[in-house]
Design a protein around this motif. Structure first.
Motif, PDB file in Angstrom:
ATOM      1  N   GLY A 154      97.993  40.766 -50.882  1.00 31.34           N
ATOM      2  CA  GLY A 154      98.321  39.818 -49.712  1.00 31.34           C
ATOM      3  C   GLY A 154      97.337  38.273 -50.280  1.00 31.34           C
ATOM      4  O   GLY A 154      97.493  38.351 -51.656  1.00 31.34           O
ATOM      5  N   LYS A 155      97.091  37.186 -49.458  1.00 31.45           N
ATOM      6  CA  LYS A 155      96.042  36.826 -50.218  1.00 31.45           C
ATOM      7  C   LYS A 155      95.236  35.975 -49.191  1.00 31.45           C
ATOM      8  O   LYS A 155      94.877  37.173 -47.267  1.00 31.45           O
ATOM      9  CB  LYS A 155      97.628  34.839 -49.824  1.00 31.45           C
ATOM     10  N   PHE A 156      94.335  35.070 -49.445  1.00 28.84           N
ATOM     11  CA  PHE A 156      92.974  35.104 -48.610  1.00 28.84           C
ATOM     12  C   PHE A 156      92.807  33.719 -49.056  1.00 28.84           C
ATOM     13  O   PHE A 156      92.656  33.283 -50.115  1.00 28.84           O
ATOM     14  CB  PHE A 156      92.147  36.016 -47.978  1.00 28.84           C
ATOM     15  N   ARG A 157      91.932  33.487 -48.261  1.00 31.44           N
ATOM     16  CA  ARG A 157      91.251  32.264 -48.843  1.00 31.44           C
ATOM     17  C   ARG A 157      89.863  31.910 -47.869  1.00 31.44           C
ATOM     18  O   ARG A 157      89.178  32.789 -46.676  1.00 31.44           O
ATOM     19  CB  ARG A 157      92.025  30.665 -48.620  1.00 31.44           C
ATOM     20  N   GLY A 158      88.486  31.371 -48.133  1.00 29.90           N
ATOM     21  CA  GLY A 158      87.305  31.629 -47.500  1.00 29.90           C
ATOM     22  C   GLY A 158      86.461  31.908 -47.145  1.00 29.90           C
ATOM     23  O   GLY A 158      86.927  33.162 -48.492  1.00 29.90           O
ATOM     24  N   GLU A 159      85.798  32.627 -47.009  1.00 30.64           N
ATOM     25  CA  GLU A 159      84.960  34.031 -46.488  1.00 30.64           C
ATOM     26  C   GLU A 159      86.043  35.183 -46.053  1.00 30.64           C
ATOM     27  O   GLU A 159      86.583  34.875 -44.103  1.00 30.64           O
ATOM     28  CB  GLU A 159      83.503  33.834 -45.868  1.00 30.64           C
ATOM     29  N   VAL A 160      85.922  35.968 -46.045  1.00 26.70           N
ATOM     30  CA  VAL A 160      86.665  37.103 -45.654  1.00 26.70           C
ATOM     31  C   VAL A 160      85.820  38.922 -45.660  1.00 26.70           C
ATOM     32  O   VAL A 160      85.471  39.139 -46.821  1.00 26.70           O
ATOM     33  CB  VAL A 160      88.204  37.403 -46.282  1.00 26.70           C
ATOM     34  N   LEU A 161      85.272  39.226 -44.762  1.00 24.48           N
ATOM     35  CA  LEU A 161      84.965  40.814 -44.647  1.00 24.48           C
ATOM     36  C   LEU A 161      86.199  41.934 -44.575  1.00 24.48           C
ATOM     37  O   LEU A 161      86.963  42.078 -42.977  1.00 24.48           O
ATOM     38  CB  LEU A 161      84.107  40.876 -43.500  1.00 24.48           C
ATOM     39  N   MET A 162      86.391  42.153 -45.509  1.00 21.77           N
ATOM     40  CA  MET A 162      87.438  43.847 -45.382  1.00 21.77           C
ATOM     41  C   MET A 162      86.436  44.649 -45.656  1.00 21.77           C
ATOM     42  O   MET A 162      86.388  45.118 -46.534  1.00 21.77           O
ATOM     43  CB  MET A 162      88.433  43.132 -46.125  1.00 21.77           C
ATOM     44  N   ASP A 163      86.654  45.409 -44.570  1.00 18.43           N
ATOM     45  CA  ASP A 163      86.236  46.998 -44.579  1.00 18.43           C
ATOM     46  C   ASP A 163      84.571  46.686 -44.400  1.00 18.43           C
ATOM     47  O   ASP A 163      83.425  45.705 -44.404  1.00 18.43           O
ATOM     48  CB  ASP A 163      86.168  47.734 -45.710  1.00 18.43           C
ATOM     49  N   ASP A 164      83.839  47.112 -45.576  1.00 20.34           N
ATOM     50  CA  ASP A 164      82.199  46.544 -46.295  1.00 20.34           C
ATOM     51  C   ASP A 164      82.555  46.105 -47.058  1.00 20.34           C
ATOM     52  O   ASP A 164      81.052  44.830 -47.619  1.00 20.34           O
ATOM     53  CB  ASP A 164      81.732  47.974 -46.280  1.00 20.34           C
ATOM     54  N   SER A 165      83.101  45.024 -47.508  1.00 27.25           N
ATOM     55  CA  SER A 165      83.287  44.398 -48.540  1.00 27.25           C
ATOM     56  C   SER A 165      83.030  42.356 -47.801  1.00 27.25           C
ATOM     57  O   SER A 165      84.060  42.005 -47.519  1.00 27.25           O
ATOM     58  CB  SER A 165      84.653  44.256 -49.523  1.00 27.25           C
ATOM     59  N   GLU A 166      82.989  41.700 -48.673  1.00 22.70           N
ATOM     60  CA  GLU A 166      82.718  40.566 -48.683  1.00 22.70           C
ATOM     61  C   GLU A 166      83.300  40.074 -49.623  1.00 22.70           C
ATOM     62  O   GLU A 166      83.080  39.954 -51.014  1.00 22.70           O
ATOM     63  CB  GLU A 166      81.328  40.142 -48.492  1.00 22.70           C
ATOM     64  N   TRP A 167      84.362  39.184 -49.411  1.00 25.91           N
ATOM     65  CA  TRP A 167      84.622  38.281 -50.534  1.00 25.91           C
ATOM     66  C   TRP A 167      85.085  37.242 -50.046  1.00 25.91           C
ATOM     67  O   TRP A 167      84.380  36.591 -48.962  1.00 25.91           O
ATOM     68  CB  TRP A 167      87.075  38.562 -50.053  1.00 25.91           C
ATOM     69  N   SER A 168      85.118  35.881 -51.208  1.00 26.31           N
ATOM     70  CA  SER A 168      85.135  34.658 -51.025  1.00 26.31           C
ATOM     71  C   SER A 168      85.978  33.483 -51.841  1.00 26.31           C
ATOM     72  O   SER A 168      85.904  34.363 -53.092  1.00 26.31           O
ATOM     73  CB  SER A 168      83.473  33.609 -50.930  1.00 26.31           C
ATOM     74  N   THR A 169      86.518  32.858 -52.022  1.00 29.55           N
ATOM     75  CA  THR A 169      87.479  31.989 -52.804  1.00 29.55           C
ATOM     76  C   THR A 169      86.078  31.064 -53.025  1.00 29.55           C
ATOM     77  O   THR A 169      85.624  29.989 -52.578  1.00 29.55           O
ATOM     78  CB  THR A 169      88.569  30.865 -52.204  1.00 29.55           C
TER      79      THR A 169
END
Length: 402
Positions: A154-169
């Motif tokens: 998929g795709k994401f932008r900004g800050e994302v919380l997925m399960d216990d992981s923090e993602w950011s672009t």
């Protein structure tokens, strides 16, 4: 906007008070199932209604000889259904939801936590197979269950919380992602495609010798140990990343090149897409004479040779779906203007089935006949043997959907 489905020569229409939107289609055994999004209610030609008391709902319907049959009516307060999970057995699909979520009379979720749900139907009973906390701006483009793993792109932008992981672009644009889980919901691995502008990961193709990641990017794409740059450009291109060679193959050109679908046949990658202006594949340089065109590339897994067919009209043409049946690929799409000797009345549908003798544009034009609907609503192609085009063929039943 309404939905139509034809089964052999019998057709059915689903109508409602607002927009009905096709989301995904799935073959399972002798069933052909369609996931649709609707508002308020749906009604087929027999007058049977599927009713929802929520603003936006989804339904899974089966193509039957008597028209549409309702398999599941999905309602809730705030949710999005992304599509079916590609798997070999029971029916499953992915939903993002917060608040109430019901399938029929069964309540699967009622708390306000924003979650990604893996819903599965076993012996007619729906259950939540797995779920993860999921917050932020993201989209699922494909879900695949194989070798006791669930993989999502998929795709994401900004800050994302997925399960216990923090993602950011690092930019305000989209990055792509791959997530791998075991069937007990435990995250095994994550990978990201990044760049300076939008990047998405659209599809995952697994062969005996390689795993291919296919997506779109603008300007630059980075994935694992590979990088490709065309800085200064604002067009969208298609990338194919090979886990074996750890390198990119790029489908590019002037104007945009957009990915539609891909599949594997006999150790060849079949890739369908659309483009404007020009197209450059590993074995072809071509231009689009209309404002937009479609293409299907058959590539060997070394990406050194390909056989590409261009589809174009005098105005706009767009491929919308790719189907594989008995090692033969086929496509459907829409066009305006003139294709071959037929001029569309507004925007019309076309379908095309390919065999090993259709290798270039001249042969396509010689071997295909058009049979338009007199009302100008949609049209389909027949191959040169005079057989009806088969979008989905399940135990001899020919299905058209759109």
């Amino acid at each position: 906007r309404d939905l139509f489905l034809t089964l052999n020569e019998e057709s059915d229409i689903l109508i409602g008070p607002a927009v009905e939107q096709y989301v995904d289609v799935h073959k399972q055994g002798g069933q052909v199932l369609t996931l649709i999004r609707y508002f308020g209610f749906l009604e087929n030609k027999e007058g049977n209604q599927f009713i929802s008391d929520q603003a936006i709902s989804y339904a899974i319907v089966e193509a039957g000889v008597d028209g549409w049959n309702l398999i599941a009516n999905i309602t809730g307060e705030n949710f999005t259904a992304f599509g079916f999970v590609k798997r070999d057995d029971d029916l499953a699909f992915m939903v993002r939801a917060s608040g109430l979520l019901k399938i029929g009379n069964d309540t699967l979720k009622h708390d306000i936590q924003d979650e990604l749900l893996y819903l599965e139907m076993t012996q007619g009973i729906w259950k939540v197979q797995a779920k993860w906390v999921a917050e932020g701006d993201f989209q699922i483009t494909q879900a695949l269950e194989q070798n006791k793993k669930l993989m999502m792109t998929g795709k994401f932008r900004g800050e994302v919380l997925m399960d216990d992981s923090e993602w950011s672009t690092e930019t305000p644009f989209f990055d792509g992602f791959l997530m791998e889980f075991d069937l007990s919901s435990r995250m095994l691995n994550t990978s990201f495609t990044t760049g300076v502008f939008d990047v998405s990961l659209n599809a995952l193709i697994i062969s005996d010798d390689d795993t291919l990641f296919i997506g779109e990017f603008v300007g630059q794409v980075n994935f694992r140990d590979a990088s490709y740059s065309e800085l200064g450009f604002t067009d969208t291109h298609i990338f194919i990343y090979s886990s074996t060679t750890k390198s990119f193959t790029i489908i590019r050109g002037e104007g945009d090149q957009r990915f539609v679908s891909a599949a594997l046949i006999d150790n060849q990658l079949i890739l369908a897409g659309n483009f404007r202006d020009s197209l450059i594949t590993p074995g072809l340089i071509s231009s689009c004479r209309g404002s937009s065109c479609g293409f299907v590339s058959v590539l060997d897994l070394g990406f050194e040779e390909d056989n590409t067919t261009i589809f174009e009209s005098t105005a706009e043409l767009a491929i919308s779906d790719l189907n594989i049946q008995n090692s033969i690929w086929s496509i459907c799409g829409t066009f305006s203007g003139t294709i071959l000797d037929y001029t569309a009345l507004g925007e019309d549908w076309f379908c095309f089935i390919q065999d090993e003798t259709n290798t270039n544009e001249k042969e396509v034009a010689e071997r295909v006949k058009l049979f338009p609907n007199p009302t100008g609503g949609f049209l389909f192609l027949e191959d040169y043997h005079g057989k009806d085009f088969q979008v989905l063929d399940v135990y001899g039943r020919i299905i058209y959907a759109g």
